[in-house]
Design an enzyme around this catalytic site. Structure first.
Site, PDB file in Angstrom:
ATOM      1  CD  GLU A 113       1.321  -2.882  -5.310  1.00 26.42           C
ATOM      2  OE1 GLU A 113       1.424  -1.842  -5.961  1.00 26.42           O
ATOM      3  OE2 GLU A 113       1.295  -2.912  -4.072  1.00 26.42           O
ATOM      4  CG  ASP A 172      -5.660   4.024  -3.552  1.00 23.92           C
ATOM      5  OD1 ASP A 172      -5.180   3.023  -3.000  1.00 23.92           O
ATOM      6  OD2 ASP A 172      -6.089   5.007  -2.931  1.00 23.92           O
ATOM      7  CG  ASP A 210      -2.819  -0.058  -5.600  1.00 23.49           C
ATOM      8  OD1 ASP A 210      -2.177  -1.032  -5.176  1.00 23.49           O
ATOM      9  OD2 ASP A 210      -3.105   0.931  -4.890  1.00 23.49           O
TER      10      ASP A 210
END
Lengths: 198, 198
Positions: free
Chosen positions: B88, B161, B28
């Protein structure tokens, strides 16, 4: 201060200036093309040392293209050992996808500056135009003419991205006052300096 | 096919599966925080190997923060030797400046994948939600509950996260069919696997 003192002082400054040598790297970032220009300041003169561009193939993966940019720019950092660097700042949102890809390339270029312990300053396109031509509204042709004149080149540097790289380097020299005002710069000619386009 | 053939076939597949081991790294991305999750596939089971996040200080220069991300993620690549990675994708334009900084971090992370010869796949937030919960509209809490359940964790992975990093890795496993459908996954418990949060 006596006239003798003034003479000594001037001589001292002159000796110091003779020993000042600084390599400035300017970068015009992109994913398909990264333009760069390297300018050396020696005493009160500037000379273009090298300019050119790194190209990546659109049929390769983004990761692979970023690796190409990293490897080739790493060689430039190792070869020319710049004392400082400048990079054009992104300042648009018309094509967000394109801006995100350019930012990924910028990330790799900024990483390199940190790895080589070189300070990297950002300038917006308008700041660069202002520093080179005195107008933030100058067009590409005006910028190229000016860079050719300022660096005493026989012709406009090609490709455009390389000329942009030189403009970014000159912008940094001017903005930071490394050489005083651009008007006072005594410029060596291309034939004196062994400049090369790699 | 006779019942014997079926048995042989099943046995063959079972033997093959027992030898399959694959490390998947999910990321991420961000400039202040990079979340990551590492999941290992062994035969027909998945196990979380590690998760956590890399943090950078806001009072440091962007270049220095990118270098921190590079160095720390490089250690993760060296330690866990992922076979594949997923990250992502940025999918917003509300805060363009923030998106550009995250993209710079993404560029560094993608460079690392290329340097370690690891294929990196991108997923949009909606694709990740769809793969984990079956709905592209799932909220953060639903995602975290699901990841805790799917990985048999005693509690929701923290910080957020890190949980997102695990979600990206699981999304990749599911989307690419590395383990067949998520429903058929036999999941080892946390106590069997020596997972760690670094």
């Amino acid at each position: 201060m006596t006239s003798h003192d003034i003479f000594s002082c001037k001589k001292h400054i002159s000796i110091k200036l003779l020993h000042i040598s600084m390599i400035v790297l300017g970068i015009d970032p992109g994913l398909a093309t990264v333009g760069f220009g390297i300018i050396e300041i020696v005493a009160n003169t500037i000379k273009p040392v090298s300019y050119g561009c790194i190209r990546t193939e659109s049929d390769e993966s983004i990761d692979s293209r970023l690796l190409t940019i990293f490897n080739e720019m790493d060689e430039i950092f190792k070869k020319y050992e710049p004392d400082c660097a400048a990079i054009e700042k992104l300042f648009f949102a018309r094509n967000v996808t394109s801006a995100l890809y350019v930012s990924e390339a910028r990330g790799v270029l900024r990483l390199l500056a940190a790895q080589h312990d070189v300070s990297m300053t950002e300038y917006t396109p308008n700041q660069i135009k202002q520093a080179i031509t005195g107008s933030g509204k100058a067009d590409k042709r005006q910028m190229q003419d000016m860079i050719m004149r300022l660096l005493s080149l026989d012709e406009i540097p090609k490709p455009d991205d390389a000329a942009d790289g030189l403009c970014v380097a000159l912008c940094h020299i001017n903005t930071t006052g490394l050489m005083g005002s651009m008007n006072s710069i005594k410029i060596k000619t291309r034939h004196n300096i062994g400049y090369q386009n790699i």
